[in-house]
Design an enzyme around this catalytic site. Structure first.
Site, PDB file in Angstrom:
ATOM      1  N   LYS A  14       0.830  -1.219   0.000  1.00 28.41           N
ATOM      2  CA  LYS A  14       0.000   0.000   0.000  1.00 28.41           C
ATOM      3  C   LYS A  14       0.858   1.262   0.000  1.00 28.41           C
ATOM      4  O   LYS A  14       0.651   2.171  -0.791  1.00 28.41           O
ATOM      5  CB  LYS A  14      -0.946   0.026   1.217  1.00 28.41           C
ATOM      6  CG  LYS A  14      -1.840  -1.188   1.342  1.00 28.41           C
ATOM      7  CD  LYS A  14      -2.743  -1.104   2.557  1.00 28.41           C
ATOM      8  CE  LYS A  14      -2.023  -1.067   3.885  1.00 28.41           C
ATOM      9  NZ  LYS A  14      -1.286  -2.292   4.228  1.00 28.41           N
ATOM     10  N   ARG A  89      -9.539   1.282   9.420  1.00 31.19           N
ATOM     11  CA  ARG A  89      -9.143  -0.094   9.726  1.00 31.19           C
ATOM     12  C   ARG A  89     -10.178  -0.808  10.584  1.00 31.19           C
ATOM     13  O   ARG A  89     -10.004  -1.988  10.877  1.00 31.19           O
ATOM     14  CB  ARG A  89      -7.823  -0.067  10.501  1.00 31.19           C
ATOM     15  CG  ARG A  89      -6.605  -0.252   9.636  1.00 31.19           C
ATOM     16  CD  ARG A  89      -5.443  -0.010  10.553  1.00 31.19           C
ATOM     17  NE  ARG A  89      -4.323  -0.839  10.309  1.00 31.19           N
ATOM     18  CZ  ARG A  89      -3.246  -0.432   9.633  1.00 31.19           C
ATOM     19  NH1 ARG A  89      -3.199   0.758   9.104  1.00 31.19           N
ATOM     20  NH2 ARG A  89      -2.226  -1.231   9.504  1.00 31.19           N
ATOM     21  N   ARG A 123      11.667  -6.183   4.676  1.00 35.29           N
ATOM     22  CA  ARG A 123      11.576  -4.728   4.504  1.00 35.29           C
ATOM     23  C   ARG A 123      12.583  -4.020   5.408  1.00 35.29           C
ATOM     24  O   ARG A 123      12.813  -4.400   6.548  1.00 35.29           O
ATOM     25  CB  ARG A 123      10.170  -4.239   4.876  1.00 35.29           C
ATOM     26  CG  ARG A 123      10.075  -2.705   4.880  1.00 35.29           C
ATOM     27  CD  ARG A 123       8.670  -2.211   4.922  1.00 35.29           C
ATOM     28  NE  ARG A 123       7.916  -2.694   6.063  1.00 35.29           N
ATOM     29  CZ  ARG A 123       6.608  -2.512   6.207  1.00 35.29           C
ATOM     30  NH1 ARG A 123       5.928  -1.858   5.296  1.00 35.29           N
ATOM     31  NH2 ARG A 123       5.979  -2.991   7.269  1.00 35.29           N
ATOM     32  N   ARG A 156      11.615  -2.032  11.007  1.00 34.35           N
ATOM     33  CA  ARG A 156      10.555  -1.534  11.882  1.00 34.35           C
ATOM     34  C   ARG A 156      10.361  -2.526  13.020  1.00 34.35           C
ATOM     35  O   ARG A 156      10.362  -3.737  12.780  1.00 34.35           O
ATOM     36  CB  ARG A 156       9.245  -1.401  11.087  1.00 34.35           C
ATOM     37  CG  ARG A 156       9.026  -0.009  10.546  1.00 34.35           C
ATOM     38  CD  ARG A 156       7.880   0.084   9.570  1.00 34.35           C
ATOM     39  NE  ARG A 156       6.598  -0.496   9.999  1.00 34.35           N
ATOM     40  CZ  ARG A 156       5.481  -0.418   9.282  1.00 34.35           C
ATOM     41  NH1 ARG A 156       5.465   0.242   8.141  1.00 34.35           N
ATOM     42  NH2 ARG A 156       4.368  -0.974   9.697  1.00 34.35           N
ATOM     43  N   ARG A 167      -0.288  -8.626  13.613  1.00 32.47           N
ATOM     44  CA  ARG A 167      -0.855  -7.673  12.645  1.00 32.47           C
ATOM     45  C   ARG A 167      -1.720  -8.390  11.612  1.00 32.47           C
ATOM     46  O   ARG A 167      -2.783  -7.902  11.239  1.00 32.47           O
ATOM     47  CB  ARG A 167       0.277  -6.902  11.941  1.00 32.47           C
ATOM     48  CG  ARG A 167       0.915  -5.863  12.852  1.00 32.47           C
ATOM     49  CD  ARG A 167       2.277  -5.448  12.356  1.00 32.47           C
ATOM     50  NE  ARG A 167       2.230  -4.760  11.080  1.00 32.47           N
ATOM     51  CZ  ARG A 167       3.276  -4.637  10.268  1.00 32.47           C
ATOM     52  NH1 ARG A 167       4.433  -5.183  10.593  1.00 32.47           N
ATOM     53  NH2 ARG A 167       3.162  -3.973   9.148  1.00 32.47           N
TER      54      ARG A 167
HETATM   55  P1  AP5 Z   1       4.895  -1.622   1.758  1.00 28.20           P
HETATM   56  O1  AP5 Z   1       4.516  -0.776   0.599  1.00 28.20           O
HETATM   57  O2  AP5 Z   1       5.729  -1.017   2.827  1.00 28.20           O
HETATM   58  O3  AP5 Z   1       3.574  -2.353   2.359  1.00 28.20           O
HETATM   59  P2  AP5 Z   1       2.350  -1.764   3.168  1.00 28.20           P
HETATM   60  O4  AP5 Z   1       1.118  -2.411   2.639  1.00 28.20           O
HETATM   61  O5  AP5 Z   1       2.386  -0.273   3.195  1.00 28.20           O
HETATM   62  O6  AP5 Z   1       2.690  -2.392   4.579  1.00 28.20           O
HETATM   63  P3  AP5 Z   1       2.673  -1.797   6.033  1.00 28.20           P
HETATM   64  O7  AP5 Z   1       3.324  -2.837   6.899  1.00 28.20           O
HETATM   65  O8  AP5 Z   1       3.264  -0.424   6.110  1.00 28.20           O
HETATM   66  O9  AP5 Z   1       1.167  -1.750   6.305  1.00 28.20           O
HETATM   67  P4  AP5 Z   1       0.484  -1.767   7.637  1.00 28.20           P
HETATM   68  O10 AP5 Z   1      -0.910  -1.488   7.202  1.00 28.20           O
HETATM   69  O11 AP5 Z   1       0.637  -2.942   8.512  1.00 28.20           O
HETATM   70  O12 AP5 Z   1       1.276  -0.660   8.472  1.00 28.20           O
HETATM   71  P5  AP5 Z   1       0.939   0.817   8.883  1.00 28.20           P
HETATM   72  O13 AP5 Z   1       2.172   1.588   8.780  1.00 28.20           O
HETATM   73  O14 AP5 Z   1      -0.288   1.294   8.179  1.00 28.20           O
HETATM   74  O15 AP5 Z   1       5.647  -2.923   1.179  1.00 28.20           O
HETATM   75  C1  AP5 Z   1       6.126  -3.943   2.034  1.00 28.20           C
HETATM   76  C2  AP5 Z   1       7.462  -4.467   1.491  1.00 28.20           C
HETATM   77  O16 AP5 Z   1       7.238  -5.085   0.221  1.00 28.20           O
HETATM   78  C3  AP5 Z   1       8.521  -3.386   1.247  1.00 28.20           C
HETATM   79  O17 AP5 Z   1       9.783  -3.921   1.555  1.00 28.20           O
HETATM   80  C4  AP5 Z   1       8.416  -3.083  -0.278  1.00 28.20           C
HETATM   81  O18 AP5 Z   1       9.652  -2.657  -0.820  1.00 28.20           O
HETATM   82  C5  AP5 Z   1       8.009  -4.450  -0.815  1.00 28.20           C
HETATM   83  N1  AP5 Z   1       7.149  -4.374  -1.991  1.00 28.20           N
HETATM   84  C6  AP5 Z   1       6.111  -3.515  -2.198  1.00 28.20           C
HETATM   85  N2  AP5 Z   1       5.519  -3.759  -3.389  1.00 28.20           N
HETATM   86  C7  AP5 Z   1       6.199  -4.816  -3.933  1.00 28.20           C
HETATM   87  C8  AP5 Z   1       6.039  -5.552  -5.151  1.00 28.20           C
HETATM   88  N3  AP5 Z   1       5.065  -5.279  -6.044  1.00 28.20           N
HETATM   89  N4  AP5 Z   1       6.897  -6.575  -5.383  1.00 28.20           N
HETATM   90  C9  AP5 Z   1       7.868  -6.888  -4.493  1.00 28.20           C
HETATM   91  N5  AP5 Z   1       8.073  -6.235  -3.332  1.00 28.20           N
HETATM   92  C10 AP5 Z   1       7.230  -5.206  -3.045  1.00 28.20           C
HETATM   93  O19 AP5 Z   1       0.508   0.630  10.399  1.00 28.20           O
HETATM   94  C11 AP5 Z   1       1.462   0.299  11.396  1.00 28.20           C
HETATM   95  C12 AP5 Z   1       0.769   0.289  12.763  1.00 28.20           C
HETATM   96  O20 AP5 Z   1       0.238   1.599  13.049  1.00 28.20           O
HETATM   97  C13 AP5 Z   1      -0.447  -0.648  12.883  1.00 28.20           C
HETATM   98  O21 AP5 Z   1      -0.076  -1.979  13.204  1.00 28.20           O
HETATM   99  C14 AP5 Z   1      -1.218   0.027  14.037  1.00 28.20           C
HETATM  100  O22 AP5 Z   1      -0.629  -0.240  15.287  1.00 28.20           O
HETATM  101  C15 AP5 Z   1      -1.017   1.517  13.726  1.00 28.20           C
HETATM  102  N6  AP5 Z   1      -2.074   2.066  12.861  1.00 28.20           N
HETATM  103  C16 AP5 Z   1      -1.907   2.585  11.599  1.00 28.20           C
HETATM  104  N7  AP5 Z   1      -3.082   2.998  11.100  1.00 28.20           N
HETATM  105  C17 AP5 Z   1      -4.014   2.729  12.060  1.00 28.20           C
HETATM  106  C18 AP5 Z   1      -5.415   2.892  12.120  1.00 28.20           C
HETATM  107  N8  AP5 Z   1      -6.123   3.412  11.092  1.00 28.20           N
HETATM  108  N9  AP5 Z   1      -6.057   2.511  13.252  1.00 28.20           N
HETATM  109  C19 AP5 Z   1      -5.387   1.982  14.295  1.00 28.20           C
HETATM  110  N10 AP5 Z   1      -4.048   1.780  14.298  1.00 28.20           N
HETATM  111  C20 AP5 Z   1      -3.375   2.142  13.181  1.00 28.20           C
END
Ligand code: AP5
Length: 209
Positions: A14, A89, A123, A156, A167
């Protein structure tokens, strides 16, 4: 005007795709994960409260996240569209969102769990400029060093196996319900998120058109 949500499990790509699409469409990329990580790094009251939840791989309480997002969306750059990454979420967040920010399209990312695990554990992120790498699919030019700003890359804390497992469970229990919610509203556009970044980007551009 584009008012888009990216919905999908952790590691689905994402954030990677949001950087690109927000540039193409000229709208701000608003990631609640990035906003929370920045609050943690700055030791704000919100960051202090959110830190333990995030480290454990649990969702930060709805009221805290809603207040933070509402403040961010009030900034002038969000007046003509936005790309929400990682929000909503929960059903509570989705319902609250309708009260202060309309949504035109929800792009959901489909990907097998084995690939998610691999993407997350490989990552590495830049703590200074936020650039994201992958040791297998997108390695930095120099080991452990950010290509963009030269800072030392880190893993991270929530990308270690135990929080990753939590997660993924949290996603299935609390967030996947939103797929049906947005399908019923006619806003959902599922995309196959397996494949190269370029191939996935093209599928997303098609879904947004
Ligand atoms: P990446 O693009 O980083 O993936 P992502 O979907 O953004 O993954 P996240 O782990 O950041 O999502 P998340 O939803 O768990 O975390 P968030 O920060 O929102 O890609 C992942 C890897 O794959 C990278 O190494 C990239 O290079 C690689 N890649 C990408 N595309 C590729 C492809 N096509 N081919 C090959 N490799 C590829 O949330 C973190 C924490 O914050 C949550 O756990 C929670 O505690 C809190 N939080 C955030 N939002 C909320 C909310 N709305 N409500 C409550 N808590 C929240």
């Amino acid at each position: 005007m584009h008012r888009i949500v990216f919905l999908g499990p952790p590691g689905a790509g994402k954030g990677t795709q949001a950087v690109e699409l927000s540039r193409t469409l000229g709208i701000p990329h608003i990631s609640t994960g990035d906003l929370l990580r920045s609050a943690v790094a700055q030791h704000t009251p919100l960051g202090t409260e959110a830190d333990a939840y995030m480290r454990a791989g649990m969702l930060v309480p709805d009221d805290l996240v809603l207040k933070m997002l509402q403040e961010r969306l009030a900034a002038p750059d969000a007046a003509s569209g936005y790309l929400l990454d990682g929000f909503p979420r929960t059903l509570v967040q989705a319902e609250a969102l309708t009260g202060f920010a309309p949504i035109d399209r929800v792009i959901s990312f489909d990907l097998p769990e084995s690939i998610l695990m691999e993407r997350l554990t490989q990552r590495r992120s830049c703590p200074k400029c936020g650039a994201v790498y992958n040791l297998v699919t997108q390695p930095p030019k120099k080991p452990d060093t950010c290509d963009a700003c030269g800072a030392t890359l880190v893993q991270r804390p929530d990308d270690r196996p135990e929080p990753v497992y939590t997660r993924l469970q949290t996603y299935h229990r609390q967030t996947a319900l939103l797929l049906e919610h947005y399908r019923r509203l006619g806003l959902l556009r599922p995309i196959d998120a397996e494949g190269s970044r370029e191939v996935v980007s093209e599928r997303i551009r098609e879904a947004v058109r």
